[in-house]
Design a protein around this motif. Structure first.
Motif, mmCIF file in Angstrom:
data_model
loop_
_atom_site.group_PDB
_atom_site.id
_atom_site.type_symbol
_atom_site.label_atom_id
_atom_site.label_comp_id
_atom_site.label_asym_id
_atom_site.label_seq_id
_atom_site.Cartn_x
_atom_site.Cartn_y
_atom_site.Cartn_z
ATOM 1 N N ILE A 1 12.655 -12.116 -14.231
ATOM 2 C CA ILE A 1 12.613 -14.174 -14.665
ATOM 3 C C ILE A 1 13.306 -14.454 -14.398
ATOM 4 O O ILE A 1 13.021 -15.458 -13.735
ATOM 5 C CB ILE A 1 11.758 -13.683 -15.945
ATOM 6 C CG1 ILE A 1 10.474 -12.610 -16.665
ATOM 7 C CG2 ILE A 1 11.450 -15.610 -16.050
ATOM 8 C CD1 ILE A 1 9.237 -13.563 -15.807
ATOM 9 N N THR B 1 6.850 -15.237 -12.747
ATOM 10 C CA THR B 1 5.926 -14.449 -12.839
ATOM 11 C C THR B 1 6.570 -13.039 -12.641
ATOM 12 O O THR B 1 5.715 -12.444 -10.779
ATOM 13 C CB THR B 1 4.430 -15.373 -12.446
ATOM 14 O OG1 THR B 1 4.119 -16.143 -13.218
ATOM 15 C CG2 THR B 1 3.674 -14.373 -13.167
ATOM 16 N N SER C 1 4.889 -8.792 -11.980
ATOM 17 C CA SER C 1 4.187 -8.234 -11.541
ATOM 18 C C SER C 1 4.946 -6.871 -11.830
ATOM 19 O O SER C 1 5.567 -6.338 -10.935
ATOM 20 C CB SER C 1 3.545 -8.069 -9.999
ATOM 21 O OG SER C 1 2.729 -9.387 -9.590
ATOM 22 N N SER D 1 -5.902 -12.334 -20.953
ATOM 23 C CA SER D 1 -4.803 -12.860 -20.756
ATOM 24 C C SER D 1 -3.888 -12.718 -22.680
ATOM 25 O O SER D 1 -4.627 -12.818 -23.961
ATOM 26 C CB SER D 1 -4.396 -14.377 -21.072
ATOM 27 O OG SER D 1 -5.177 -14.926 -21.574
ATOM 28 N N ARG E 1 0.912 -9.133 -14.875
ATOM 29 C CA ARG E 1 0.890 -10.139 -14.920
ATOM 30 C C ARG E 1 2.591 -10.907 -16.613
ATOM 31 O O ARG E 1 1.754 -11.079 -17.500
ATOM 32 C CB ARG E 1 0.658 -11.316 -13.667
ATOM 33 C CG ARG E 1 0.820 -10.718 -12.808
ATOM 34 C CD ARG E 1 -0.318 -11.682 -11.935
ATOM 35 N NE ARG E 1 -0.043 -12.724 -11.422
ATOM 36 C CZ ARG E 1 2.011 -13.049 -10.519
ATOM 37 N NH1 ARG E 1 1.417 -12.178 -9.777
ATOM 38 N NH2 ARG E 1 0.992 -14.340 -10.736
ATOM 39 N N SER F 1 4.484 -13.271 -17.140
ATOM 40 C CA SER F 1 5.527 -15.153 -17.079
ATOM 41 C C SER F 1 6.054 -15.925 -18.097
ATOM 42 O O SER F 1 5.469 -15.575 -18.985
ATOM 43 C CB SER F 1 4.208 -16.107 -16.749
ATOM 44 O OG SER F 1 3.287 -14.960 -15.903
#
Length: 279
Positions: free
Chosen positions: A77, A115, A117, A242, A270, A272
């Motif tokens: 990140i 974000t 992956s 999520s 994913r 974030s």
């Protein structure tokens, strides 16, 4: 080397997990990267070397103060934020030791957001030896565990175990001997041990012990968050696509990790978070 210091999964101007980020024009030696990571002293430093001339593909390696790790979420990140500031918003391909992933960079009113992956996810029940040694390390017993979600080995680019606890106060009191933790984690090839409290189906509070890297605790752990997401999916947990993880609260560095996932077993997830420069 020019080391950028960036806190990942921060909340505005506060919290987050500090990471070092080094953007290299030419590949550095393993010894040099290990030396710089030890000098920086953060739980991980990411070293990225551009591949090609478009600035969109980077070879990345991650080092803790004591060892190289195959994947680090919060440093990814932070790297995404650094690439976004240098090269603009967009998707960057990252070639790791064992996988190829992407990170998206986006400028927001609160600063850079990134974000990642993740690599593919895997989970399984803990072995008797893993359970015995890990529970003993923290002075836990089966009575401390939340029966809704059994403890497990989880993987999303790096190896972890997760211990869901039924008492928030028990999570807050996490402590262990660093040297013993280093021995246990290295014996079982673990990067961190994740303890988690289930606040509701889509909200979790976590602490991550990182003795394998010479650090007592991480305030935000994106790799473990990705692995945990895969485990929730494998367990048919009602995540509704999520969830969030609050981490670092008990060590005074509140961090927020957002995770999105589908129901494809083993697929990438994913992860974030915001990022802020450390002055």
């Amino acid at each position: 080397m020019d080391v950028q210091r960036i806190a990942a999964f921060s909340q505005g101007s506060e919290g987050g997990n500090p990471a070092g980020v080094v953007l290299l024009q030419n590949a550095a030696s393993e010894d040099e990267m290990a030396r710089v990571a030890a000098e920086v002293g953060y739980s991980e430093t990411a070293f990225a070397t551009e591949e090609g001339d478009e600035g969109k593909t980077w070879r990345v390696r991650y080092f803790s103060p004591e060892s190289e790790v195959p994947f680090c979420g919060h440093a990814t990140i932070a790297l995404g934020a650094a690439l976004g500031k240098q090269n603009g918003a967009g998707t960057y391909t990252l070639v790791l030791n064992d996988a190829t992933i992407t990170v998206d960079a986006e400028a927001t009113p609160d600063g850079m957001m990134a974000t990642l992956s993740s690599p593919p996810t895997i989970s399984r029940a803990m072995t008797e030896a893993e359970a015995r040694d890990v529970l003993s390390l923290f002075g836990l017993t089966s009575e401390d565990l939340d029966p809704r979600l059994p403890p497990a080995y989880i993987h999303g680019g790096a190896n972890h175990v997760v211990l869901p606890l039924k008492d928030r106060a028990r999570l807050a009191s996490m402590s262990y001997d660093l040297d013993k933790g280093r021995s246990v984690m290295r014996e079982h090839d673990l990067v961190t041990v994740m303890q988690v409290y289930i606040e509701d189906n889509q909200t979790f509070v976590a602490r991550n012990a990182f003795a394998s890297g010479g650090v007592v605790e991480d305030p935000a752990t994106g790799a473990a968050a990705a692995a945990f997401a895969g485990y929730l999916r494998d367990s048919r947990w009602p995540h509704n696509g999520s969830f969030i993880i609050r981490q670092g609260e008990d060590m005074g560095s509140p961090s927020l990790i957002r995770v999105s996932l589908d129901d494809t077993k083993g697929a990438s997830v994913r992860v974030s978070g915001g990022a802020r420069d450390i002055k």
